[in-house]
Design an enzyme around this catalytic site. Structure first.
Site, short mmCIF file in Angstrom:
data_model
loop_
_atom_site.label_atom_id
_atom_site.label_comp_id
_atom_site.label_asym_id
_atom_site.label_seq_id
_atom_site.Cartn_x
_atom_site.Cartn_y
_atom_site.Cartn_z
CE LYS A 1 -1.54 1.71 4.02
NZ LYS A 1 -1.34 3.13 4.36
CG ASN A 2 2.37 2.70 3.54
OD1 ASN A 2 1.22 3.05 3.29
ND2 ASN A 2 2.78 2.45 4.76
NE ARG B 1 -0.63 11.44 7.23
CZ ARG B 1 -0.02 12.60 7.24
NH1 ARG B 1 -0.69 13.68 7.52
NH2 ARG B 1 1.25 12.69 6.93
CB CYS C 1 -4.09 10.78 11.62
SG CYS C 1 -2.49 10.03 11.86
NE ARG D 1 1.70 10.59 10.02
CZ ARG D 1 1.02 9.61 9.42
NH1 ARG D 1 -0.13 9.25 9.88
NH2 ARG D 1 1.47 9.06 8.31
CG ASP E 1 3.45 1.34 9.49
OD1 ASP E 1 3.68 1.53 8.29
OD2 ASP E 1 3.23 2.26 10.30
CB ILE F 1 8.08 6.26 14.45
CG1 ILE F 1 9.27 5.32 14.29
CG2 ILE F 1 7.77 7.02 13.18
CD1 ILE F 1 10.57 6.01 13.89
NE ARG G 1 -6.99 4.99 5.46
CZ ARG G 1 -6.40 5.99 6.07
NH1 ARG G 1 -6.87 6.41 7.23
NH2 ARG G 1 -5.36 6.59 5.54
C1 EPZ Z 1 4.89 6.81 6.07
O1 EPZ Z 1 4.25 7.91 6.67
C2 EPZ Z 1 3.85 5.68 6.02
N1 EPZ Z 1 2.69 6.12 5.22
C3 EPZ Z 1 3.39 5.34 7.44
O2 EPZ Z 1 2.48 4.24 7.34
C4 EPZ Z 1 4.61 4.91 8.24
O3 EPZ Z 1 4.23 4.63 9.57
C5 EPZ Z 1 5.66 6.04 8.23
O4 EPZ Z 1 6.01 6.37 6.86
C6 EPZ Z 1 6.94 5.66 8.98
O5 EPZ Z 1 7.49 4.53 8.39
C7 EPZ Z 1 2.78 6.12 3.88
O6 EPZ Z 1 3.81 5.79 3.30
C8 EPZ Z 1 1.54 6.52 3.13
P1 EPZ Z 1 7.34 10.04 8.10
P2 EPZ Z 1 4.97 9.38 6.66
O7 EPZ Z 1 7.26 11.34 7.36
O8 EPZ Z 1 5.69 9.58 5.38
C9 EPZ Z 1 8.14 12.98 11.71
C10 EPZ Z 1 0.51 3.02 7.80
O9 EPZ Z 1 -0.04 2.58 8.83
N2 EPZ Z 1 8.18 14.06 10.71
O10 EPZ Z 1 8.50 9.14 7.86
O11 EPZ Z 1 3.94 10.38 7.06
C11 EPZ Z 1 6.71 12.48 11.91
O12 EPZ Z 1 6.03 13.30 12.84
C12 EPZ Z 1 1.13 4.41 7.82
O13 EPZ Z 1 0.59 2.40 6.72
C13 EPZ Z 1 8.54 15.33 11.12
O14 EPZ Z 1 8.84 15.54 12.30
O15 EPZ Z 1 6.02 9.18 7.83
C14 EPZ Z 1 6.91 11.09 12.45
O16 EPZ Z 1 7.13 11.19 13.84
C15 EPZ Z 1 1.03 5.07 9.18
N3 EPZ Z 1 8.55 16.34 10.21
C16 EPZ Z 1 8.22 10.64 11.76
O17 EPZ Z 1 8.84 11.82 11.25
C17 EPZ Z 1 8.22 16.14 8.89
O18 EPZ Z 1 8.25 17.09 8.09
C18 EPZ Z 1 7.99 9.69 10.60
O19 EPZ Z 1 7.18 10.36 9.66
C19 EPZ Z 1 7.84 14.83 8.48
C20 EPZ Z 1 7.83 13.81 9.42
#
Ligand code: EPZ
Length: 446
Positions: A37-38, A107, A131, A136, A322, A344, A414
Site C-alpha cells: 500500500k505505502n 493523507r 491523525c 504528522r 507499523d 516514531i 484501508r
Molecule cells: C509513512 O508515513 C507511512 N505512510 C506510514 O504508514 C509509516 O508509519 C511512516 O512512513 C513511517 O514509516 C505512507 O507511506 C503513506 P514520516 P509518513 O514522514 O511519510 C516525523 C501506515 O499505517 N516528521 O517518515 O507520514 C513524523 O512526525 C502508515 O501504513 C517530522 O517531524 O512518515 C513522524 O514522527 C502510518 N517532520 C516521523 O517523522 C516532517 O516534516 C515519521 O514520519 C515529516 C515527518
C-alpha cells in the site's frame, strides 16, 4: 473496457460494521501477500510526472488506492483498474489544486504536491493534518521544496507552492533533512526528477518503499543514485516517459500474516515476501521462539512456545512502527514480560486499552508499554483506533477465548485487502457483520 476506478459508491456504514472472530482455531496453509500500500500510493502520485501512460501491476485492492485514484482524476488524470493492474494516464492533467475533502480523507494524497509542482510549476494542496497517531507535520517537505526554488506559503490550511521565473522549472539543490521522513524523501525525489540540474537529498529515508519509487522513476527515464542509502542523488531530466512496473510485496501485511501464525501457535507459509524488507521483524520473531523456514518466494513460520521480547520502533532498517501494535498482540499472549517503546509517532499506543479489555496485562509509561503475557486473552467488543491497531485487534481475536467483535473497519480496509477472506481460507472463523443490513437479512455477511 474496465470501469474507471472511483469510489463513487456510498461508503459502508463502516463505523458500525465489525468483524466477528471466534478465537482459538489453529491456522494452516498459505497466506498470499498483496502489493505494498505505502508504495503503490506514492507510485500513483509519481505518474503525474509524465504525459505518457503508466501501467502499475500488483496494486492492492484497498480503499486508500481508490482514494488516490479519485485524487488523480480530480486533477485531470485517468485511472483504470484491470485486475491487479492500474493504467494511469497523466496526459490530461489540467489542474494543480487538490481538493480539500480528498486530501483530508487520504493523507497520502499530499504526495501529489511534488509531482504537481514539477509538472505544472505550481501546486495548491491542503495540509494533510494530523491523525490519531500523531501530528504528522510536513515541514521537511516544505523546506525541501523551497530549497528547490519554489515559493511556498501556508494559509488557511492550504500549502501553495509556485516556481517563479519564465520557465517555472525547479532547480536542483542540496537538501539535508532534519529527520529521515519517508514522505518528505519521496516528495522531494519526485519534485527533483524534472528539476534543472542535480539534487542531493541527505539524511534520506531508507525504507523499501523509497527504493521502489526510485526504481519506478528510473524506469520512467529518471537518473537516480543512492536510493536505500542516506544520500540520494537525482539528476533532473526534461521529461519522463511511460513505464510498466510491478509494486513490491507489502512488508507490513506480510509481517501481520507472520504474526497471525505466531499468535495462534500455528505453521503458515507467507508469500511473496522479501526477507531484507523485514529483517528486524524476523529477528524479533525468532527471538520470541518462532521457527522460520525460508524458500525462494516466501517463508514458513512455525510457533509452539512464545516468550516475551523487548522492541523499540525505529526508521528502517529498525523495527517498523507499523508492526508495533500487531506485535504487541503477540506479546500479550507470550510467557514472560516485554517492553515495547514507540519512538516514531507520539500517540501510537491506543491499542493498549483495547487489549486490556481482552484481559491483556499491560502498563504504559510515556511512550513505553510493559507487557506481562497472559495464558489466554478473552474475546470482547474492541475498537481499532488506526489502521495497524485494527489489525492488532484481529490478531488478538484469533487467539482469544470466545468471540471478539472488532470495530473500525474503515481503518482496516484501508490497509488490508480482504483480510477476513484470506484468514478464513487458512482456518480462521471470521464474519463481516453490517448491522445496517435490513432486519431479517443475516447480519452475519458471508
Ligand atoms: C509513512 O508515513 C507511512 N505512510 C506510514 O504508514 C509509516 O508509519 C511512516 O512512513 C513511517 O514509516 C505512507 O507511506 C503513506 P514520516 P509518513 O514522514 O511519510 C516525523 C501506515 O499505517 N516528521 O517518515 O507520514 C513524523 O512526525 C502508515 O501504513 C517530522 O517531524 O512518515 C513522524 O514522527 C502510518 N517532520 C516521523 O517523522 C516532517 O516534516 C515519521 O514520519 C515529516 C515527518
Amino acid at each position: 473496457m474496465a470501469a474507471a476506478l472511483t469510489s463513487s459508491e456510498p461508503p459502508l456504514d463502516s463505523d458500525r460494521s465489525f468483524l466477528r472472530i471466534r478465537g482459538g482455531y489453529p491456522l494452516s496453509g498459505e497466506l498470499r501477500v498483496s502489493g505494498a500500500k505505502n508504495s503503490a500510493l506514492v507510485l500513483m502520485a509519481a505518474c503525474l510526472l509524465s504525459r505518457d501512460s503508466i501501467r502499475l501491476r500488483n496494486v492492492p485492492a484497498l480503499t486508500d488506492i481508490n482514494g488516490m485514484a479519485d485524487m488523480l482524476e480530480s486533477l485531470g488524470g485517468r485511472v483504470e483498474r484491470h485486475g491487479d493492474a492500474l493504467e494511469l494516464d497523466g496526459s490530461g492533467i489540467n489542474c494543480s489544486a487538490a481538493p480539500y475533502e480528498l486530501v483530508n480523507s487520504l493523507r497520502a494524497s499530499f504526495f501529489c504536491i511534488g509531482p504537481l509542482l514539477a509538472r505544472m510549476g505550481m501546486a495548491r494542496v491542503p495540509l494533510p493534518g494530523g491523525c490519531k497517531i500523531g501530528s504528522r507535520p510536513v515541514e521537511e517537505h516544505v523546506k525541501g521544496l523551497k530549497a528547490l526554488g519554489a515559493q511556498v506559503t501556508i494559509e488557511h490550511g492550504v500549502v501553495t507552492a509556485a516556481v517563479p521565473g519564465p520557465c517555472r522549472r525547479l532547480k536542483g539543490a542540496r537538501i539535508v533533512l532534519d529527520c529521515p521522513s519517508v514522505g518528505a524523501t519521496e516528495t522531494l525525489m519526485m519534485a527533483a526528477a524534472l528539476a534543472d540540474g542535480e539534487t542531493v537529498i541527505e539524511n534520506a529515508a531508507l525504507e523499501p518503499e523509497v527504493v521502489d519509487l526510485a526504481d519506478l522513476l528510473v524506469a520512467m527515464g529518471s537518473r537516480i543514485r543512492g536510493a536505500g542509502t542516506p544520500i540520494i542523488t537525482i539528476a533532473g531530466v526534461d521529461h519522463l516517459h511511460g513505464a510498466d512496473y510491478a509494486v513490491i510485496p507489502d512488508r507490513i501485511e506480510a509481517g501481520t500474516f507472520l504474526l497471525a501464525a505466531a499468535i495462534t501457535r500455528s505453521s503458515l507459509r507467507v508469500a511473496p515476501l522479501i526477507p531484507a524488507h523485514l529483517c528486524a521483524v524476523l529477528s524479533k520473531l525468532e527471538q520470541a521462539g518462532c521457527r522460520l523456514d525460508h524458500d525462494d518466494e516466501g517463508l514458513t513460520l512455525s510457533a509452539e512456545r512464545i516468550i516475551g521480547v523487548d522492541l523499540r520502533t525505529q526508521p528502517f532498517p529498525g523495527f517498523p512502527t507499523d508492526l508495533q501494535a500487531p506485535f504487541m498482540s503477540l506479546l500479550a499472549t507470550a510467557e514472560g514480560t516485554s517492553m515495547v517503546t514507540e519512538v516514531i509517532f507520539e500517540n501510537r499506543l491506543q491499542h493498549v486499552a483495547e487489549l486490556q479489555r481482552m484481559g491483556a496485562s499491560i502498563r504504559t509509561q510515556g511512550n513505553t508499554a510493559f507487557v506481562e503475557g497472559v495464558a489466554r486473552l478473552s474475546g470482547a467488543p474492541v475498537q481499532g483506533t488506526d489502521l495497524r491497531a485494527s489489525a492488532a485487534m484481529v490478531l488478538a481475536g484469533l487467539a482469544a477465548e470466545g468471540t471478539t467483535d472488532v470495530y473500525g473497519l474503515d481503518y482496516l480496509d484501508r490497509g488490508y485487502a480482504n483480510l477476513e477472506a484470506k484468514l478464513n481460507a487458512v482456518g480462521a472463523a471470521i464474519s463481516r457483520c453490517d448491522p445496517t443490513l435490513k432486519a431479517g437479512a443475516s447480519a452475519l455477511a458471508a
